[in-house]
Design a protein around this motif. Structure first.
Motif, short mmCIF file in Angstrom:
data_model
loop_
_atom_site.label_atom_id
_atom_site.label_comp_id
_atom_site.label_asym_id
_atom_site.label_seq_id
_atom_site.Cartn_x
_atom_site.Cartn_y
_atom_site.Cartn_z
N VAL A 278 7.84 17.56 16.06
CA VAL A 278 6.83 16.52 16.15
C VAL A 278 5.87 16.69 14.98
O VAL A 278 5.55 17.81 14.59
N GLN A 279 5.46 15.58 14.37
CA GLN A 279 4.58 15.61 13.20
C GLN A 279 3.52 14.53 13.36
O GLN A 279 3.80 13.43 13.84
N LEU A 280 2.29 14.85 12.95
CA LEU A 280 1.17 13.93 13.11
C LEU A 280 0.35 13.88 11.82
O LEU A 280 0.00 14.92 11.26
N THR A 281 0.06 12.67 11.36
CA THR A 281 -0.84 12.43 10.23
C THR A 281 -2.03 11.63 10.75
O THR A 281 -1.87 10.46 11.14
N PRO A 282 -3.23 12.19 10.77
CA PRO A 282 -4.38 11.49 11.37
C PRO A 282 -5.16 10.62 10.41
O PRO A 282 -5.92 9.74 10.84
N TRP A 283 -5.02 10.83 9.10
CA TRP A 283 -5.88 10.16 8.13
C TRP A 283 -5.22 10.18 6.75
O TRP A 283 -4.52 11.16 6.45
N PRO A 284 -5.37 9.20 5.89
CA PRO A 284 -6.13 7.95 6.04
C PRO A 284 -5.40 6.89 6.85
O PRO A 284 -6.00 5.91 7.27
N LEU B 144 3.88 3.99 12.91
CA LEU B 144 3.10 3.84 11.68
C LEU B 144 1.96 2.87 11.94
O LEU B 144 2.16 1.78 12.47
N ASN B 145 0.75 3.26 11.52
CA ASN B 145 -0.45 2.46 11.72
C ASN B 145 -1.28 2.53 10.45
O ASN B 145 -1.69 3.63 10.04
N ASP B 146 -1.54 1.37 9.80
CA ASP B 146 -2.27 1.40 8.52
C ASP B 146 -3.78 1.43 8.68
O ASP B 146 -4.51 1.42 7.68
N ALA B 147 -4.30 1.45 9.91
CA ALA B 147 -5.74 1.57 10.20
C ALA B 147 -6.56 0.47 9.55
O ALA B 147 -7.75 0.65 9.29
N GLY B 148 -5.98 -0.67 9.24
CA GLY B 148 -6.71 -1.78 8.67
C GLY B 148 -7.07 -1.66 7.22
O GLY B 148 -7.90 -2.43 6.72
N HIS B 149 -6.44 -0.74 6.49
CA HIS B 149 -6.81 -0.53 5.08
C HIS B 149 -6.28 -1.62 4.15
O HIS B 149 -6.73 -1.72 3.02
N VAL B 150 -5.34 -2.43 4.59
CA VAL B 150 -4.75 -3.44 3.71
C VAL B 150 -5.61 -4.70 3.66
O VAL B 150 -6.02 -5.15 2.59
N ASP B 151 -5.89 -5.28 4.81
CA ASP B 151 -6.65 -6.53 4.83
C ASP B 151 -7.69 -6.56 5.96
O ASP B 151 -8.15 -7.63 6.34
N GLY B 152 -8.07 -5.42 6.46
CA GLY B 152 -9.05 -5.39 7.53
C GLY B 152 -8.46 -5.56 8.91
O GLY B 152 -9.18 -5.44 9.91
N VAL B 153 -7.20 -5.87 9.01
CA VAL B 153 -6.52 -6.02 10.29
C VAL B 153 -5.55 -4.85 10.48
O VAL B 153 -4.80 -4.50 9.56
N VAL B 154 -5.58 -4.25 11.66
CA VAL B 154 -4.72 -3.10 11.93
C VAL B 154 -3.30 -3.57 12.19
O VAL B 154 -3.05 -4.41 13.05
N VAL C 213 0.83 -1.20 0.00
CA VAL C 213 0.00 0.00 0.00
C VAL C 213 0.87 1.25 0.00
O VAL C 213 2.02 1.22 0.47
N THR C 214 0.32 2.32 -0.56
CA THR C 214 0.93 3.65 -0.49
C THR C 214 -0.11 4.62 0.03
O THR C 214 -1.22 4.70 -0.51
N PHE C 215 0.22 5.34 1.07
CA PHE C 215 -0.70 6.30 1.69
C PHE C 215 -0.21 7.73 1.43
O PHE C 215 0.99 8.00 1.44
N ILE C 216 -1.18 8.63 1.22
CA ILE C 216 -0.92 10.07 1.16
C ILE C 216 -1.96 10.75 2.03
O ILE C 216 -3.16 10.52 1.86
#
Length: 284
Positions: free
Chosen positions: A221-227, A258-268, A196-199
């Motif tokens: 300090v840097q924060l990305t909340p979404w996706p 780094l947290n993919d929020a379950g976007h790859v296979d439904g598992v975080v 996956v590639t996130f922006i």
């Protein structure tokens, strides 16, 4: 140095340790375990001045109370108008010569308009290399930070997995003085993993505090909340040396989550990657 700047600069040195259960796959990679359906679980990799004197502009007149007509062939020349004196004799208040802490005091020997550095980092799960590029004026600036990480696979096979993170930020100095500044940052972040590639949008805060003319305390300090979710914090020292102090050696600690929020296979899937860093480059 103002106490708000000192407090903010030092507060940024605190990293955040996020703790969760052990992961079966890394950030951005599909899980191959039989319990993929339990998508609610989180898998964690190892852990002015006043005007001048006023002059009377009234011309000298003859005394009309002398009782007789007085005729003078050479009348008295009146004084020059006040503006001529004001243009030649202007009083400047001492207060006016003192620049306010909120004005352009940071344009001093410590100010760096251009920074470029190559960075190496050692982490618990692997290692990484990075690039830092910054362009900064008196008030506004722009920064690019990129890191390529090589992480050990979770299955113990010895295979490495590649993850890259890039941040492009614009900055604005909200506090500044001769000994440092605090910036607000905003822009986009990019994370690329195996599947996956996130922006996403990102916001941040960075600061620097000069302890002496050639040594500064830096933090960000840097924060990305979404996706997806990304937390990136670093703090350490910067030493400027060489001719005109154009070389910079930086070192400290960095925490990357780094947290993919379950976007790859439904598992975080989540990785927590702390470790020291060392950077060398230019500072002009």
């Amino acid at each position: 140095m103002s106490s708000p700047l000192r407090t903010l600069s030092c507060a940024l040195l605190a990293g955040a340790l996020l703790v969760s259960a052990s992961a079966e796959a890394r950030f951005g990679k599909s899980s191959t375990s039989s319990d993929e359906a339990s998508d609610s679980r989180t898998h964690d990799a190892s852990a002015v001045g006043s005007s001048g004197p006023v002059h009377d502009a009234s011309p000298v007149t003859e005394d009309s109370g002398s009782g007789g007509d007085v005729h003078d062939a050479s009348p008295v020349e009146p004084y020059p108008p006040p503006q001529e004196y004001e243009s030649s004799y202007t009083y400047v208040s001492p207060r006016r010569s003192r620049a306010s802490w909120h004005e352009n005091e940071f344009a001093s020997r410590q100010h760096r308009n251009f920074t470029l550095g190559l960075e190496a980092q050692v982490m618990r799960e692997g290692a990484g290399v990075g690039l830092h590029l910054g362009l900064e004026g008196e008030q506004f600036g722009a920064f690019v930070r990129a890191s390529a990480l090589s992480l050990r696979a979770e299955d113990g096979s010895g295979v490495t997995e590649d993850v890259s993170v890039t941040g492009l930020h614009l900055s604005m100095a909200v506090l500044k003085g001769r000994v440092g500044r605090v910036r607000l940052e905003g822009g986009v972040s990019i994370a690329k993993a195996a599947d996956v590639t996130f922006i996403g949008p990102s916001v941040g805060l960075s600061s620097e505090l000069y302890l002496v003319s050639s040594l500064a305390l830096e933090a960000r300090v840097q924060l990305t909340p979404w996706p997806y979710r990304q937390f990136d914090a670093a703090g350490g020292l910067a030493w400027y040396f060489g001719d005109s102090r154009l070389l910079a050696l930086r070192g400290g600690m960095r925490m990357l989550v780094l947290n993919d929020a379950g976007h790859v296979d439904g598992v975080v899937h989540q990785d927590v990657l702390p470790g020291p860093y060392l950077s060398f480059g230019l500072a002009i």
